[in-house]
Motif scaffolding. Structure first.
Motif, PDB file in Angstrom:
ATOM      1  N   LYS A 190       0.798  -0.825  -0.055  1.00 54.95           N
ATOM      2  CA  LYS A 190      -0.015  -0.607   0.019  1.00 54.95           C
ATOM      3  C   LYS A 190       0.937   0.870   0.025  1.00 54.95           C
ATOM      4  O   LYS A 190       0.803   2.528  -0.957  1.00 54.95           O
ATOM      5  CB  LYS A 190      -0.277   0.162   1.030  1.00 54.95           C
ATOM      6  CG  LYS A 190      -2.209   0.636   1.190  1.00 54.95           C
ATOM      7  CD  LYS A 190      -3.139   0.431   0.670  1.00 54.95           C
ATOM      8  CE  LYS A 190      -4.663   1.154   0.523  1.00 54.95           C
ATOM      9  NZ  LYS A 190      -5.209   0.833  -0.008  1.00 54.95           N
ATOM     10  N   LEU A 191       1.972   1.154   0.585  1.00 58.50           N
ATOM     11  CA  LEU A 191       2.785   2.315   0.623  1.00 58.50           C
ATOM     12  C   LEU A 191       3.907   2.687  -0.361  1.00 58.50           C
ATOM     13  O   LEU A 191       3.829   3.709  -0.748  1.00 58.50           O
ATOM     14  CB  LEU A 191       3.811   2.184   1.489  1.00 58.50           C
ATOM     15  CG  LEU A 191       3.019   2.390   3.726  1.00 58.50           C
ATOM     16  CD1 LEU A 191       4.217   2.421   4.375  1.00 58.50           C
ATOM     17  CD2 LEU A 191       2.319   4.056   3.612  1.00 58.50           C
ATOM     18  N   GLY A 222       2.465   2.060  -3.959  1.00 63.95           N
ATOM     19  CA  GLY A 222       1.504   2.571  -4.242  1.00 63.95           C
ATOM     20  C   GLY A 222       1.287   4.147  -4.092  1.00 63.95           C
ATOM     21  O   GLY A 222       1.327   5.299  -5.310  1.00 63.95           O
ATOM     22  N   HIS A 223       1.739   4.710  -3.358  1.00 67.33           N
ATOM     23  CA  HIS A 223       1.837   6.394  -3.128  1.00 67.33           C
ATOM     24  C   HIS A 223       3.365   6.208  -2.972  1.00 67.33           C
ATOM     25  O   HIS A 223       3.799   7.659  -3.263  1.00 67.33           O
ATOM     26  CB  HIS A 223       1.589   6.228  -1.015  1.00 67.33           C
ATOM     27  CG  HIS A 223      -0.145   6.559  -0.834  1.00 67.33           C
ATOM     28  ND1 HIS A 223      -0.941   6.948  -1.468  1.00 67.33           N
ATOM     29  CD2 HIS A 223      -0.577   4.935  -0.564  1.00 67.33           C
ATOM     30  CE1 HIS A 223      -2.289   6.145  -0.979  1.00 67.33           C
ATOM     31  NE2 HIS A 223      -2.193   4.734  -0.102  1.00 67.33           N
ATOM     32  N   VAL A 224       3.887   6.055  -2.824  1.00 74.52           N
ATOM     33  CA  VAL A 224       5.572   6.225  -3.130  1.00 74.52           C
ATOM     34  C   VAL A 224       5.849   6.577  -4.207  1.00 74.52           C
ATOM     35  O   VAL A 224       6.737   6.931  -4.934  1.00 74.52           O
ATOM     36  CB  VAL A 224       6.544   5.720  -1.728  1.00 74.52           C
ATOM     37  CG1 VAL A 224       7.834   6.201  -1.867  1.00 74.52           C
ATOM     38  CG2 VAL A 224       6.058   5.854  -0.687  1.00 74.52           C
ATOM     39  N   GLU A 269       3.961   8.304 -10.058  1.00 75.57           N
ATOM     40  CA  GLU A 269       3.133   8.336 -11.232  1.00 75.57           C
ATOM     41  C   GLU A 269       2.753   7.825 -11.770  1.00 75.57           C
ATOM     42  O   GLU A 269       2.525   6.749 -12.335  1.00 75.57           O
ATOM     43  CB  GLU A 269       2.078   9.248 -10.315  1.00 75.57           C
ATOM     44  CG  GLU A 269       0.527   9.005 -11.190  1.00 75.57           C
ATOM     45  CD  GLU A 269      -0.123  10.243 -10.629  1.00 75.57           C
ATOM     46  OE1 GLU A 269      -1.402  10.452 -11.918  1.00 75.57           O
ATOM     47  OE2 GLU A 269      -0.171  10.815 -10.192  1.00 75.57           O
TER      48      GLU A 269
END
Length: 109
Positions: A24-25, A27-29, A32
């Motif tokens: 999950k992390l 995907g944010h780090v 894009e």
């Protein structure tokens, strides 16, 4: 009864939770544009479907680590037909539940 001792089972649950948190992390780090690539999007979609299918198969056809055929299997078939016919999700769930309950009422385990 689980084949793992309770401590090992909880360790596995904790590791799985940490792995999920890490994914999950990530995907944010991650930038894009890496996640926007067609191949990444396609793999992510296929992995989601595969995991859901595996979960449904395990929950439908196993009990205590062994394969079983009981009222859940026909209920899954009814749900699949309802989905193919594009029934609303609530209707799919109710049809599957009524099928399983009816079969159990008739004596199917």
């Amino acid at each position: 009864m689980s084949p793992l001792p309770p401590d090992a089972l909880w360790a596995a649950v904790a590791l799985a939770g940490l792995a999920c948190l890490g994914i999950k992390l990530a995907g944010h780090v991650l930038p894009e544009h890496w996640l926007a690539r067609p191949r990444v999007a396609r793999v992510a979609a296929l992995v989601t479907v595969a995991l859901l299918a595996a979960l449904v198969a395990v929950q439908t056809a196993t009990d205590g680590g062994r394969l079983v055929v009981d009222a859940r299997l026909p209920a899954l078939a009814v749900a699949a037909v309802a989905l193919v016919l594009r029934a609303p999700f609530v209707v799919v769930v109710v049809l599957a539940a009524v099928t399983a309950a009816g079969l159990r009422l008739l004596g199917m385990p």
